[in-house]
Design a protein around this motif. Structure first.
Motif, PDB file in Angstrom:
ATOM      1  N   PHE A 186       0.835  -1.206   0.000  1.00 25.88           N
ATOM      2  CA  PHE A 186       0.000   0.000   0.000  1.00 25.88           C
ATOM      3  C   PHE A 186       0.869   1.254   0.000  1.00 25.88           C
ATOM      4  O   PHE A 186       0.663   2.169  -0.797  1.00 25.88           O
ATOM      5  N   ALA A 187       1.870   1.290   0.899  1.00 24.49           N
ATOM      6  CA  ALA A 187       2.703   2.481   1.031  1.00 24.49           C
ATOM      7  C   ALA A 187       3.581   2.676  -0.209  1.00 24.49           C
ATOM      8  O   ALA A 187       3.691   3.783  -0.741  1.00 24.49           O
ATOM      9  N   GLY A 195       1.383   3.713  -3.075  1.00 20.16           N
ATOM     10  CA  GLY A 195       0.884   5.074  -2.873  1.00 20.16           C
ATOM     11  C   GLY A 195       1.937   6.101  -3.241  1.00 20.16           C
ATOM     12  O   GLY A 195       1.645   7.084  -3.937  1.00 20.16           O
ATOM     13  N   HIS A 235      -1.784  -1.489  -4.444  1.00 18.94           N
ATOM     14  CA  HIS A 235      -2.129  -0.298  -3.665  1.00 18.94           C
ATOM     15  C   HIS A 235      -3.626  -0.011  -3.794  1.00 18.94           C
ATOM     16  O   HIS A 235      -4.321   0.174  -2.798  1.00 18.94           O
ATOM     17  N   ALA A 236      -4.109  -0.005  -5.042  1.00 20.45           N
ATOM     18  CA  ALA A 236      -5.527   0.291  -5.282  1.00 20.45           C
ATOM     19  C   ALA A 236      -6.416  -0.783  -4.662  1.00 20.45           C
ATOM     20  O   ALA A 236      -7.462  -0.466  -4.085  1.00 20.45           O
ATOM     21  N   ARG A 264      -6.775  -0.182  -0.992  1.00 17.09           N
ATOM     22  CA  ARG A 264      -7.603   0.984  -0.695  1.00 17.09           C
ATOM     23  C   ARG A 264      -9.074   0.731  -1.005  1.00 17.09           C
ATOM     24  O   ARG A 264      -9.955   1.182  -0.265  1.00 17.09           O
TER      25      ARG A 264
END
Lengths: 114, 132
Positions: A13-14, A17, A71-72, A75
């Protein structure tokens, strides 16, 4: 086990992002240029094909698309919860399945380009 | 007999409408849909490259042109900048503070560093694409 998994999900994720924050404005701007009809020289078939056929090009494209997908996915899982959908298992399976499919498609197409 | 626990009447689906900060949080989260859209658009572009024919690539490029696409990409670019890129840079010093010896590097240095790196990286991408 749960903690180990969490670190991986958080890392993707990080990383994704940061990558999308830095790179996607330029990517969207390139699609905007294409849309206006001013296709840049580097996006003509010969040049973009040479880039995607090179090992550096393949590595860059794979890392960017892979991290962005995961990442998407992470989220969207949280967004579903925020919109009041409380079926986390189902949502998690769905978003990570799409991310896996996207990753496989990216790998398949990149290997096919030579 | 146990007492009834108090349940605050908060909507599961519209809770973020109560507060400006929550609204901005949700607006930021919506950029994940843009990430999905542009990632898959790029994968579609790769699939036409994998077809190994200049005509297929030209068809893809032509299919992406038109005033509707210009408006869509322009709005998407602005939305992405203001709800993903700039907020991400803003939170960078909180997410990864830099400590040198006893002192912490001021957050503004980290934020400015991100903007400088972003301009540089964008310039490299435009240069590679032959747009610069």
């Amino acid at each position: 086990m749960a903690i180990a998994k969490k670190a991986v999900v958080w890392g993707l994720f990080a990383g994704g992002g940061t990558l999308t924050a830095f790179i996607y404005p330029a990517l969207i701007a390139l699609f905007l240029l294409i849309a206006t009809g001013n296709v840049p020289a580097g996006l003509q078939y010969e040049q973009i094909h040479t880039f995607a056929a090179s090992w550096v090009g393949k590595a860059v494209l794979f890392i960017v698309l892979f991290l962005s997908l995961w990442h998407a996915a992470h989220r969207l899982r949280v967004v579903a919860h925020d919109f009041g959908i409380r079926k986390d298992k189902l949502i998690a399976n769905a978003v990570y399945l799409v991310a896996t499919l996207g990753t496989l498609m990216t790998a398949f197409y990149l290997i096919s380009i030579s | 007999m146990s007492r009834q626990p108090y349940v605050r009447p908060i909507s599961k689906t519209t809770w973020y409408m109560r507060n400006g900060r929550y609204k901005i949080y949700m607006l930021r989260e919506m950029t994940s849909f843009l990430v999905v859209f542009y990632t898959f658009l790029t994968i579609v572009a790769l699939s036409t490259l994998a077809a190994d024919s200049p005509a297929a690539w030209q068809n893809f490029i032509s299919s992406q042109q038109g005033p509707g696409m210009v408006v869509f990409h322009a709005l998407a670019l602005l939305y992405f900048l203001f709800f993903q890129t700039f907020p991400w840079f803003k939170l960078a010093p909180k997410a990864m503070p830099v400590q040198i010896g006893e002192k912490k590097l001021p957050g503004s240095y980290i934020v400015i560093g991100h903007y400088v790196a972003w301009v540089f990286i964008s310039a490299v991408i435009f240069w590679l694409a032959g747009a610069l």
